[in-house]
Design a protein around this motif. Structure first.
Motif, short mmCIF file in Angstrom:
data_model
loop_
_atom_site.label_atom_id
_atom_site.label_comp_id
_atom_site.label_asym_id
_atom_site.label_seq_id
_atom_site.Cartn_x
_atom_site.Cartn_y
_atom_site.Cartn_z
N CYS A 98 -14.65 -3.15 -42.31
CA CYS A 98 -13.41 -2.60 -41.76
C CYS A 98 -13.33 -1.11 -42.03
O CYS A 98 -13.51 -0.66 -43.17
N GLU A 99 -13.03 -0.33 -41.00
CA GLU A 99 -12.80 1.08 -41.20
C GLU A 99 -11.58 1.28 -42.09
O GLU A 99 -10.64 0.47 -42.07
N LYS A 100 -11.58 2.37 -42.84
CA LYS A 100 -10.40 2.68 -43.66
C LYS A 100 -9.33 3.28 -42.77
O LYS A 100 -9.65 3.88 -41.73
N PRO A 101 -8.05 3.12 -43.16
CA PRO A 101 -7.54 2.29 -44.24
C PRO A 101 -7.35 0.85 -43.77
O PRO A 101 -7.31 0.59 -42.57
N ILE A 102 -7.21 -0.05 -44.73
CA ILE A 102 -6.92 -1.44 -44.36
C ILE A 102 -5.58 -1.51 -43.65
O ILE A 102 -5.41 -2.21 -42.66
N SER A 103 -4.62 -0.74 -44.18
CA SER A 103 -3.28 -0.67 -43.60
C SER A 103 -2.61 0.59 -44.12
O SER A 103 -3.03 1.15 -45.14
N LEU A 104 -1.57 1.03 -43.44
CA LEU A 104 -0.76 2.15 -43.93
C LEU A 104 0.40 1.66 -44.79
O LEU A 104 1.19 2.45 -45.28
N ASP A 105 0.47 0.36 -44.99
CA ASP A 105 1.51 -0.27 -45.79
C ASP A 105 0.88 -0.96 -46.99
O ASP A 105 -0.05 -1.76 -46.83
N ARG A 106 1.37 -0.68 -48.19
CA ARG A 106 0.74 -1.22 -49.39
C ARG A 106 0.82 -2.74 -49.47
O ARG A 106 -0.15 -3.41 -49.80
N ALA A 107 1.99 -3.30 -49.17
CA ALA A 107 2.14 -4.75 -49.26
C ALA A 107 1.17 -5.45 -48.33
O ALA A 107 0.57 -6.48 -48.68
N THR A 108 1.00 -4.90 -47.14
CA THR A 108 0.05 -5.49 -46.18
C THR A 108 -1.38 -5.35 -46.68
O THR A 108 -2.19 -6.27 -46.53
N THR A 109 -1.69 -4.21 -47.29
CA THR A 109 -3.03 -4.01 -47.86
C THR A 109 -3.32 -5.04 -48.94
O THR A 109 -4.38 -5.67 -48.95
N VAL A 110 -2.36 -5.24 -49.85
CA VAL A 110 -2.54 -6.21 -50.94
C VAL A 110 -2.71 -7.62 -50.38
O VAL A 110 -3.61 -8.37 -50.79
N ALA A 111 -1.87 -7.99 -49.42
CA ALA A 111 -1.95 -9.33 -48.83
C ALA A 111 -3.30 -9.54 -48.14
O ALA A 111 -3.88 -10.64 -48.22
N THR A 112 -3.82 -8.51 -47.50
CA THR A 112 -5.12 -8.62 -46.83
C THR A 112 -6.25 -8.78 -47.84
O THR A 112 -7.14 -9.63 -47.66
N VAL A 113 -6.22 -7.99 -48.90
CA VAL A 113 -7.24 -8.10 -49.95
C VAL A 113 -7.20 -9.50 -50.57
O VAL A 113 -8.25 -10.12 -50.82
N GLU A 114 -6.01 -10.02 -50.81
CA GLU A 114 -5.88 -11.36 -51.39
C GLU A 114 -6.43 -12.42 -50.43
O GLU A 114 -7.10 -13.37 -50.87
N GLU A 115 -6.16 -12.28 -49.15
CA GLU A 115 -6.66 -13.24 -48.16
C GLU A 115 -8.18 -13.20 -48.11
O GLU A 115 -8.85 -14.25 -48.04
N VAL A 116 -8.75 -12.01 -48.16
CA VAL A 116 -10.21 -11.86 -48.15
C VAL A 116 -10.82 -12.51 -49.37
O VAL A 116 -11.84 -13.21 -49.29
N GLU A 117 -10.21 -12.29 -50.53
CA GLU A 117 -10.74 -12.87 -51.77
C GLU A 117 -10.66 -14.39 -51.75
O GLU A 117 -11.58 -15.07 -52.21
N ARG A 118 -9.58 -14.92 -51.22
CA ARG A 118 -9.45 -16.38 -51.12
C ARG A 118 -10.51 -16.98 -50.19
O ARG A 118 -11.05 -18.06 -50.45
N SER A 119 -10.81 -16.28 -49.12
CA SER A 119 -11.74 -16.81 -48.12
C SER A 119 -13.19 -16.79 -48.59
O SER A 119 -14.01 -17.58 -48.12
N GLY A 120 -13.51 -15.85 -49.49
CA GLY A 120 -14.88 -15.74 -49.97
C GLY A 120 -15.83 -15.02 -49.02
O GLY A 120 -17.05 -15.01 -49.24
N ILE A 121 -15.29 -14.39 -47.99
CA ILE A 121 -16.17 -13.65 -47.06
C ILE A 121 -16.65 -12.36 -47.70
O ILE A 121 -16.07 -11.86 -48.67
N VAL A 122 -17.71 -11.79 -47.15
CA VAL A 122 -18.14 -10.44 -47.50
C VAL A 122 -17.18 -9.48 -46.81
O VAL A 122 -16.95 -9.57 -45.60
N PHE A 123 -16.61 -8.56 -47.58
CA PHE A 123 -15.65 -7.61 -47.03
C PHE A 123 -15.96 -6.21 -47.55
O PHE A 123 -15.94 -5.97 -48.75
N GLN A 124 -16.26 -5.30 -46.64
CA GLN A 124 -16.60 -3.92 -47.01
C GLN A 124 -15.72 -2.97 -46.22
O GLN A 124 -15.49 -3.15 -45.03
N VAL A 125 -15.24 -1.92 -46.90
CA VAL A 125 -14.38 -0.92 -46.27
C VAL A 125 -15.18 0.37 -46.07
O VAL A 125 -16.03 0.73 -46.89
#
Length: 349
Positions: A98-125
Motif C-alpha cells: 500500500c502506498e503511504k499513507p494508510i489513511s489521513l485519520d489516525r483511528a482508521t490507520t490503527v483499525a487497518t493495521v489491526e485488521e491486517v495483523e488479524r488476517s496474517g497477510i503480508v502487508f508493506q507500506v
C-alpha cells in the motif's frame, strides 16, 4: 497462489502517477514481482494500461482480488481509499503493498493495521527510501555499530515545484505528506523520538497556502531517546531541482548521502562549474521503487516479514501529527513510543 510459481503476480490498483511508476517497474524492472492485472476507477484508463502492458484489466477492486493470476495487490489509488481497499484485501486473504499513507485519520490507520495483523497477510507500506541502495548501505553499517553513538541526524527533502492545488487540498498537509518520509528514515537509522519541534512558513505562494492552512517550507528538530539530535528541512518549491540528502554524525564516523546528479560529469567554464540536477523523485529513485515492489514480492513468496510494516507507517504518521501540532501551537511536543505508534502528554497523538 501456487507455491511453484517463479514470480509473484501482482494486481495493481490505481493508475495515476505512482501507479504508472509501479506498473513500469512490475512490467520491466522487477525480478520476483510481475504485473499480472491492472484496475482503475476509470475503466478506460484500466483498458489503456492493460493494452499497453499486455496484461488483463478489470474495472473493480473485487475483480482484481479474484483474478486467477493475482497473488497479491499493490494499492496506488487516491489516499482516501487506501484503508478501505487494504481491509477488503485482508479479509479476502490477499497480501497487500500500500502506498503511504494508510489513511489521513489516525483511528482508521490503527483499525487497518489491526485488521491486517488479524488476517496474517503480508502487508508493506511504500516508504521507498528504505529500499534505496545508498540509504540501505548506510543503515546497515550504522546498525552494525560502525558509526558509533549517533550525535546528529540531518536530512533535506526538497521538491523543485509545488504540486497542483487539487493535490495539496487532499494531501493531508505538509508534515503528513512530505516530512513523514524523513521521520520514517529518522526512526529507521537512529531510533525512537522523544520530542518534536516544528517551524513552518509559506514562501512560494503565501496566499494559496494560507487559504488551505498549510505551509510549503519547514524545519523540524528532533530529540531521540538515545540522546541524539535531528534536524529536518523540507520544501515544496526549492526552484533549482529535487534534492534528498542525509547526514548522520557519530562518535566513530560520519555518513553522508548526497543528492545524485543525472549525469556523472560537470561542465567547467571560467569562474563556474555546472552539473545537471534531477527534477523529481521519479528521477532520483528509479531503482528504489522497483526494489520495494520486488522486496514485497519476495516476502509474499517466502512468507517473511516486510521491511516496512503497518506499525512503522503508524509511527511515522504520529510523528508527523506531532510536528503539525508543534507548528500550529508554537511549542515543542514530547512524545513516547508505545509499541504501536506514539503517545504524547499521556494521550494518543
Amino acid at each position: 497462489m501456487s507455491s511453484t510459481r517463479r514470480t509473484i503476480g501482482i494486481g495493481l490498483a490505481g493508475l495515476g502517477r505512482m501507479g504508472r511508476i509501479h506498473a513500469d517497474d512490475l512490467a520491466g524492472r522487477c525480478a520476483t514481482g510481475r504485473l499480472a492485472c491492472v484496475q482503475d476507477a476509470d475503466p478506460a484508463v484500466a483498458r489503456e494500461a492493460g493494452e499497453r502492458y499486455g496484461v488483463p484489466w478489470v474495472s473493480s477492486f473485487a475483480e482484481l482480488l479474484a483474478h486467477d493470476d493475482v497473488d497479491a495487490v499493490a494499492i496506488a489509488t487516491p489516499t482516501g481509499t487506501h484503508a478501505e481497499l487494504t481491509v477488503q484485501a485482508a479479509r479476502a486473504g490477499v497480501d497487500v503493498f500500500c502506498e503511504k499513507p494508510i489513511s489521513l485519520d489516525r483511528a482508521t490507520t490503527v483499525a487497518t493495521v489491526e485488521e491486517v495483523e488479524r488476517s496474517g497477510i503480508v502487508f508493506q507500506v511504500g516508504f521507498h527510501r528504505r529500499f534505496d541502495p545508498d540509504w540501505v548501505a548506510v543503515a546497515e553499517r550504522i546498525h552494525a555499530g560502525e558509526l558509533g553513538d549517533v550525535a546528529l541526524f540531518r536530512t533535506s527533502l526538497r521538491d523543485m515545484a509545488s504540486p497542483p492545488a487539487a493535490f495539496l487540498a487532499g494531501s493531508g498537509g505538509f508534515f503528513r505528506d512530505v516530512t513523514v518520509h524523513d521521520l520514517d528514515v529518522a526512526r529507521w537509522m537512529v531510533g525512537e523520538v522523544v520530542e518534536v519541534t516544528a517551524h513552518g512558513a509559506a514562501v512560494s505562494d503565501p496566499e494559496a497556502f494560507a487559504a488551505i492552512g498549510d505551509v510549503d517550507t519547514a524545519v523540524v528538530v528532533l530529540r531521540f531517546a538515545n540522546g541524539a539530535l535531528g534536524v529536518i528541512d523540507n520544501s515544496r518549491a526549492s526552484g533549482y531541482g529535487y534534492e534528498c540528502s542525509t547526514e548522520i554524525m557519530g562518535s566513530r564516523a560520519t555518513a553522508r548521502i548526497d543528492a545524485p546528479h543525472r549525469r556523472n560529469y560537470e561542465w567547467r567554464t571560467p569562474g563556474a562549474a555546472t552539473t545537471d540536477l534531477v527534477k523529481d523523485f521519479q528521477e532520483r529513485y528509479p531503482w528504489a521503487y522497483a526494489e520495494e515492489l520486488d522486496a514485497f514480492a519476495r516476502c509474499v513468496r517466502d512468507r517473511t516479514t516486510p521491511r516496512v510494516s503497518g506499525a512503522d507507517a503508524l509511527a511515522a504518521f504520529d510523528l508527523a501529527e506531532a510536528a503539525n501540532l508543534s507548528w500550529r501551537s508554537g511549542r515543542s511536543v514530547a512524545v513516547r513510543y508505545a509499541g504501536r505508534g506514539y503517545e504524547l502528554a499521556g494521550a494518543t497523538v
